[in-house]
Structures are given as C-alpha cells and as structure tokens.
Design an enzyme around this catalytic site. Structure first.
Site: not given
Ligand code: SIN
Length: 305
Positions: A217, A266, A131, A244, A71, A192, A73, A47, A23
């Site tokens: 990764g 990744t 997350c 990974g 990341n 995650n 995000m 996502k 995801s």
């Molecule tokens: C994100 O969009 O911040 C990543 C989602 C996640 O790490 O679960």
C-alpha cells in the site's frame, strides 16, 4: 494530437498498456483472472504457486494499518499440478499475456516448477524469491548464491521471459537485480512487500497468526520507487514497478523512476477493479497535456540530473 501510445514491450511480450495486477491479488482461479482481464489490464500475473499444495496461514491473515495492509497469507495455493487446469481455462478466456508466478523453498524448486509449467502457452514466469513471511522463500532472494542458482535453474527450464520479483528488505536491491540479470533474468519486479509485524494489545502478542507479514500500500511506495530507481541505474533489463499505486500520479512516479510497466495490488482492495481504467485514462490525459506521444518518453526521466 492523436491519443498517446500506451503500449509497452516487456522482454518481447507486447502489452496493450503498462498495467498489470500484482501477484497475489485475484490470480488463483480462472474466474478471478478473467475478471482481471475484463478490467483493462495489459498483462496478468497469477498468485504464486509452488510444487506442493499449501493451505496458507490460519486467520487472521490480513490487518489494515495506517498507510496500507499487512498480510501473512502464507502462500496458499493448490500446487502447480492442480493449478495447470486453472491456467489453461484462464488462457482460453483472457486474451492477454499471462505470467505465472512461482515460489520455492530451495533454489532447485524454481527450475523444477518452471519446467513442470513450461508447456503451458503462458507469456512467461515471475519468480517470487521475496515473500517476507514464509520461511525459506525470501531467503533465496536474500542470498546472491541462492538467487543466482534459482534464476539459472529457471532459465535452463524455459526460453520464455523470466521476471524476478525482489524484496525491498535487501541491503542492496541493486546488487540483487544485477545478480538476477547476470543469471539470465529478463526483467525485475520492484518490489514485494516490506517484512513487518503488528501487535495485538489485548492478546499481548503478534496479531497475525503467521506472526510476520508483508506491508503493502501507500507506505510501500517510496521504498519501492527507490528500488526501481536503483535497479534502473544498474541493469539493462526492464524494471516493473510495484507498491502503493492507487492513481495515475503514482504510476507516473514509477515510470519516471525507470519502470517500464507497473503492477497494482492493494488499490484493488480499496478501489475495486475500476482502478485500472481510472489510472489508464489519467495517464493518457497526462501524456496528452504534456505533448508526449508515447509512454516510453517518461521512462527514466527522473535520472536526468
Ligand atoms: C502470501 O501469500 O503469503 C503473500 C505472497 C508474498 O508475499 O510473496
């Protein structure tokens, strides 16, 4: 020998092969989901979407480190009402099982999100309770009480398969998997990303605008394999490995640790969508060389001690 069987069944959902996308990678529009479907995956995951739209974090949101990506995000998404039409359009194109990933800021939001999406003809749902850098989301998977409430709420909202994506940052991954199973989950996704941080030497402060990030990764693989192994020894529901996976060898490690299917994230950024066909052909050749007629024969073999 006939070609080995790569089909798997996850909580009653039939997949032509055990590969899924993780995801967060290419799963926010019908166009990107269709591209993934063409890459030969067995099933797809969107996502994560939440009840309300979120712009996500400002840049920089991703940084490369030795062994992977970090990341932050910030869970950008259009909100589930707007997302429904993307999912409907994707379903008309992809011809593969599609799981919708949902997140929430309180346990009750999971049930609400799943209920609002429950009329969509999707295969099931993945609950992102893990997350590691958006405050409030990972805390749900980190508290047995909140996790139980979130999974029970989602369970009450749908009869479809529910997978729970847990964090590797937990003191006991196995315990969280057990709580999720008891609350009604049909599968565990392990895992995650690892909560992490990068410092910008020039600016003398955290590099990511969101400060904290999640490490994915190659560096994540041994951690996630350990989580798969522990979950396999603890729960009866299927475990999906994630972290990974770049090659068929990585995938085989996950199957041996106990994964019934695997998610690739990744590696798509580094190797493109061909990574899926490469892993599948390597896997097939490996099973054939070992004289194994079915992938299921690999699942959990590393537990024979
Ligand atoms: C994100 O969009 O911040 C990543 C989602 C996640 O790490 O679960």
């Amino acid at each position: 020998m006939v070609k080995p069987c790569l089909q798997v069944e996850l909580a009653g959902v039939k997949l032509e092969n055990p590969l899924m996308n993780a995801s967060g990678i290419l799963g926010l529009t019908s166009y990107s989901l269709a591209r993934l479907a063409e890459a030969g995956l067995g099933a797809l995951v969107t996502k994560s979407v939440g009840l309300k739209p979120r712009p996500g974090s400002p840049n920089p949101t991703v940084v490369e480190v030795p062994g992977g990506l970090v990341n932050s995000m910030g869970l950008p998404n259009p909100g589930l009402e707007a997302f429904k039409s993307e999912v409907e359009e994707a379903l008309s194109k992809i011809g593969k099982p599609l799981f919708v990933s949902v997140f929430g800021f309180s346990p009750g939001e999971y049930g609400e999100a799943v209920r609002k999406l429950s009329r969509l003809p999707v295969a099931g749902f993945e609950l992102n309770v893990s997350c590691p850098h958006v405050g409030g989301v990972g805390e749900i998977g980190g508290s047995p009480e909140a996790l139980r409430e979130a999974v029970k709420g989602a369970r009450a909202s749908t009869g479809k398969p529910l997978f729970v994506k847990l964090s590797p940052n937990l003191t006991s991954f196995a315990e969280a998997a057990r709580v999720a199973e008891e609350a009604g989950a049909d599968g565990i996704v392990a895992t995650n990303t690892v909560r992490s941080m990068v410092i910008d030497l020039e600016a003398e402060r955290p590099l990511l605008a969101g400060v904290y990030g999640g490490l994915s990764g190659a560096a994540l693989k041994p951690v996630a394999i350990r989580c798969v192994y522990e979950a396999y020894e603890t729960v009866k529901i299927p475990v999906v490995g994630c972290g990974g996976i770049f090659t068929w060898r990585d995938a085989v490690e996950y199957f041996m640790a106990g994964a019934s299917a695997v998610q690739v994230g990744t590696a798509i950024a580094y190797r493109g969508l061909e990574v899926f066909r490469d892993i599948l052909s390597g896997l097939s050749a490996y099973l054939e060389a070992k004289g194994l007629d079915d992938l299921s024969r690999l699942v959990g073999v590393a537990h024979k001690r």
